[in-house]
Write an enzyme that holds these catalytic residues in place. Structure first.
Site, PDB file in Angstrom:
ATOM      1  N   LYS A  82       0.811  -1.229   0.000  1.00  0.00           N
ATOM      2  CA  LYS A  82       0.000   0.000   0.000  1.00  0.00           C
ATOM      3  C   LYS A  82       0.845   1.281   0.000  1.00  0.00           C
ATOM      4  O   LYS A  82       0.454   2.284  -0.584  1.00  0.00           O
ATOM      5  CB  LYS A  82      -0.927   0.013   1.212  1.00  0.00           C
ATOM      6  CG  LYS A  82      -2.008  -1.050   1.121  1.00  0.00           C
ATOM      7  CD  LYS A  82      -2.915  -1.041   2.316  1.00  0.00           C
ATOM      8  CE  LYS A  82      -3.846  -2.234   2.225  1.00  0.00           C
ATOM      9  NZ  LYS A  82      -4.795  -2.327   3.316  1.00  0.00           N
ATOM     10  N   TYR A  90      -9.702 -10.947   8.652  1.00  0.00           N
ATOM     11  CA  TYR A  90     -11.023 -11.547   8.564  1.00  0.00           C
ATOM     12  C   TYR A  90     -10.908 -13.007   8.137  1.00  0.00           C
ATOM     13  O   TYR A  90      -9.856 -13.437   7.664  1.00  0.00           O
ATOM     14  CB  TYR A  90     -11.907 -10.773   7.578  1.00  0.00           C
ATOM     15  CG  TYR A  90     -11.315 -10.644   6.186  1.00  0.00           C
ATOM     16  CD1 TYR A  90     -10.534  -9.547   5.852  1.00  0.00           C
ATOM     17  CD2 TYR A  90     -11.501 -11.637   5.228  1.00  0.00           C
ATOM     18  CE1 TYR A  90      -9.970  -9.434   4.594  1.00  0.00           C
ATOM     19  CE2 TYR A  90     -10.940 -11.531   3.962  1.00  0.00           C
ATOM     20  CZ  TYR A  90     -10.174 -10.424   3.654  1.00  0.00           C
ATOM     21  OH  TYR A  90      -9.613 -10.319   2.407  1.00  0.00           O
TER      22      TYR A  90
HETATM   23  P1  NDP Z   1       1.990  -3.996   6.489  1.00  0.00           P
HETATM   24  O1  NDP Z   1       2.907  -5.016   5.909  1.00  0.00           O
HETATM   25  O2  NDP Z   1       2.023  -2.614   5.938  1.00  0.00           O
HETATM   26  O3  NDP Z   1       2.285  -3.881   8.090  1.00  0.00           O
HETATM   27  C1  NDP Z   1       2.403  -5.012   8.871  1.00  0.00           C
HETATM   28  C2  NDP Z   1       2.613  -4.612  10.343  1.00  0.00           C
HETATM   29  O4  NDP Z   1       2.513  -5.827  11.104  1.00  0.00           O
HETATM   30  C3  NDP Z   1       3.941  -3.991  10.695  1.00  0.00           C
HETATM   31  O5  NDP Z   1       3.749  -2.970  11.642  1.00  0.00           O
HETATM   32  C4  NDP Z   1       4.731  -5.166  11.328  1.00  0.00           C
HETATM   33  O6  NDP Z   1       5.658  -4.757  12.313  1.00  0.00           O
HETATM   34  C5  NDP Z   1       3.612  -5.892  12.001  1.00  0.00           C
HETATM   35  N1  NDP Z   1       3.880  -7.322  12.234  1.00  0.00           N
HETATM   36  C6  NDP Z   1       3.998  -8.298  11.297  1.00  0.00           C
HETATM   37  N2  NDP Z   1       4.182  -9.493  11.899  1.00  0.00           N
HETATM   38  C7  NDP Z   1       4.153  -9.259  13.243  1.00  0.00           C
HETATM   39  C8  NDP Z   1       4.275 -10.085  14.377  1.00  0.00           C
HETATM   40  N3  NDP Z   1       4.471 -11.398  14.261  1.00  0.00           N
HETATM   41  N4  NDP Z   1       4.186  -9.515  15.610  1.00  0.00           N
HETATM   42  C9  NDP Z   1       3.979  -8.192  15.742  1.00  0.00           C
HETATM   43  N5  NDP Z   1       3.870  -7.334  14.691  1.00  0.00           N
HETATM   44  C10 NDP Z   1       3.962  -7.872  13.456  1.00  0.00           C
HETATM   45  O7  NDP Z   1       0.525  -4.622   6.425  1.00  0.00           O
HETATM   46  P2  NDP Z   1      -0.870  -3.897   6.157  1.00  0.00           P
HETATM   47  O8  NDP Z   1      -1.018  -2.748   7.096  1.00  0.00           O
HETATM   48  O9  NDP Z   1      -1.063  -3.653   4.704  1.00  0.00           O
HETATM   49  O10 NDP Z   1      -1.920  -5.074   6.552  1.00  0.00           O
HETATM   50  C11 NDP Z   1      -1.959  -5.570   7.876  1.00  0.00           C
HETATM   51  C12 NDP Z   1      -3.110  -6.560   8.063  1.00  0.00           C
HETATM   52  O11 NDP Z   1      -4.378  -5.928   7.896  1.00  0.00           O
HETATM   53  C13 NDP Z   1      -3.110  -7.721   7.069  1.00  0.00           C
HETATM   54  O12 NDP Z   1      -3.365  -8.893   7.800  1.00  0.00           O
HETATM   55  C14 NDP Z   1      -4.259  -7.402   6.130  1.00  0.00           C
HETATM   56  O13 NDP Z   1      -4.823  -8.574   5.578  1.00  0.00           O
HETATM   57  C15 NDP Z   1      -5.230  -6.717   7.081  1.00  0.00           C
HETATM   58  N6  NDP Z   1      -6.192  -5.807   6.422  1.00  0.00           N
HETATM   59  C16 NDP Z   1      -7.559  -6.045   6.475  1.00  0.00           C
HETATM   60  C17 NDP Z   1      -8.458  -5.172   5.898  1.00  0.00           C
HETATM   61  C18 NDP Z   1      -9.924  -5.436   5.930  1.00  0.00           C
HETATM   62  O14 NDP Z   1     -10.640  -4.869   5.096  1.00  0.00           O
HETATM   63  N7  NDP Z   1     -10.447  -6.203   6.839  1.00  0.00           N
HETATM   64  C19 NDP Z   1      -8.019  -3.959   5.193  1.00  0.00           C
HETATM   65  C20 NDP Z   1      -6.609  -3.776   5.234  1.00  0.00           C
HETATM   66  C21 NDP Z   1      -5.738  -4.681   5.812  1.00  0.00           C
HETATM   67  P3  NDP Z   1       7.249  -4.474  11.979  1.00  0.00           P
HETATM   68  O15 NDP Z   1       7.305  -3.031  11.538  1.00  0.00           O
HETATM   69  O16 NDP Z   1       7.926  -4.706  13.278  1.00  0.00           O
HETATM   70  O17 NDP Z   1       7.643  -5.441  10.904  1.00  0.00           O
END
Ligand code: NDP
Length: 268
Positions: free
Chosen positions: A63, A214
């Protein structure tokens, strides 16, 4: 026939094709919506053009790169710095963010939050932080690593890493009434987004635990429920953001309420 797609990695879990194709069929729109497993972020726009798409959604982890690659960014996406919807206008690609407004819509009738703990600092967290801040709702952004928090700190959000959280906050001193998981922990693994020693004291009957993931009960939601909190998964947010995307895809021709209603029907 217009073609649409969702780009992501991973992408097999995405329910966006189901929602959009159901809508196209119901409204007799001659279009098809597929999914595209993108491996290289540098190839996002190139793939969009090669596939001759009329529009697309962008999900994890593209994104922020979508924001940088499109020709013009409109609306709240400009403040957020992340784009989840691409629409072709002639030869140009216009970027929107529908996660923020979609998310806010889902709180209606459930909670008027007074203090929010936002877990994660990726694209979705940016969207949610931005819309909550526009409603002057206090929030703390908590992330595993410091790197992604920089952009939040620069924008004036209160933020902390998991380590800071233990060091300078006593969790019980903060009465969060809404805790939102925007991390991908729990998407395709059994991880909690925050160590249970930190998370558990924050959970009680007065808290709404909201996971934007979800399609499954995540460890975060299961843990919250076991500790007495109310829970909400990402189903409604999925529908709200998809409905708004569709509104942009179809040039705002169809009524948003009708789109929403059909998408609710599409998702069992
Ligand atoms: P990004 O890749 O931009 O961000 C991921 C974040 O998750 C980072 O802050 C990362 O931290 C953190 N993270 C990943 N793994 C872990 C872990 N094991 N423990 C703690 N923190 C962790 O992802 P998005 O923001 O694009 O998407 C995030 C989630 O939201 C996805 O699962 C996506 O499917 C869901 N989503 C659902 C929507 C809906 O309509 N229901 C809409 C948009 C998203 P770090 O910086 O430390 O790596």
């Amino acid at each position: 026939m217009h073609q649409y797609a969702v780009f992501g990695n991973p992408i097999t879990h995405s329910k966006s094709p189901l929602l959009h194709n159901y809508l196209f069929l119901s409204l007799a729109i001659p279009a098809f919506y597929g999914r595209y497993h993108l491996f290289k972020e540098s190839e996002l726009v190139e793939s969009f053009k090669r596939l001759n798409l009329a529009g697309a959604n962008v999900t994890i982890p593209f994104k922020e790169v979508a924001f940088l690659q499109c020709d013009e960014v409109r609306g709240i996406a400009r403040q957020i710095g992340s784009v989840n919807t691409l629409v072709r206008e002639g030869n140009r690609i216009i970027g929107y963010n529908t996660d923020a407004e979609g998310f806010m819509q889902t709180l209606e009738g459930k909670i008027q939050p007074k203090s929010v703990l936002l877990l994660g600092a990726g694209g979705t967290a940016r969207a949610i932080a931005s819309i909550l801040a526009s409603y002057q709702i206090p929030l703390l952004v908590l992330n595993r690593s410091a790197k992604r928090l920089e952009s939040f700190t620069l924008k004036g959000y209160e933020s902390a890493t998991h380590e800071d959280f233990t060091r300078f906050l006593h969790p019980r001193e903060r009465a969060f009434d809404l805790i939102i998981n925007t991390t991908s922990a729990g998407l395709s693994d059994d991880l909690l987004p925050l160590d249970s020693a930190l998370l558990t004291p924050l959970l009680h009957a007065g808290v709404l635990a909201y996971d934007v993931i979800y399609g499954r009960e995540t460890p975060f939601l299961a843990h919250a429920r076991a500790n007495g909190a109310r829970t909400l998964d990402g189903r409604e947010m999925l529908i709200e953001q998809a409905a708004l995307s569709s509104f942009y895809f179809n040039d705002r021709v169809h009524d948003l309420g009708r789109i929403r209603e059909l998408m609710h029907r599409a998702l069992p």
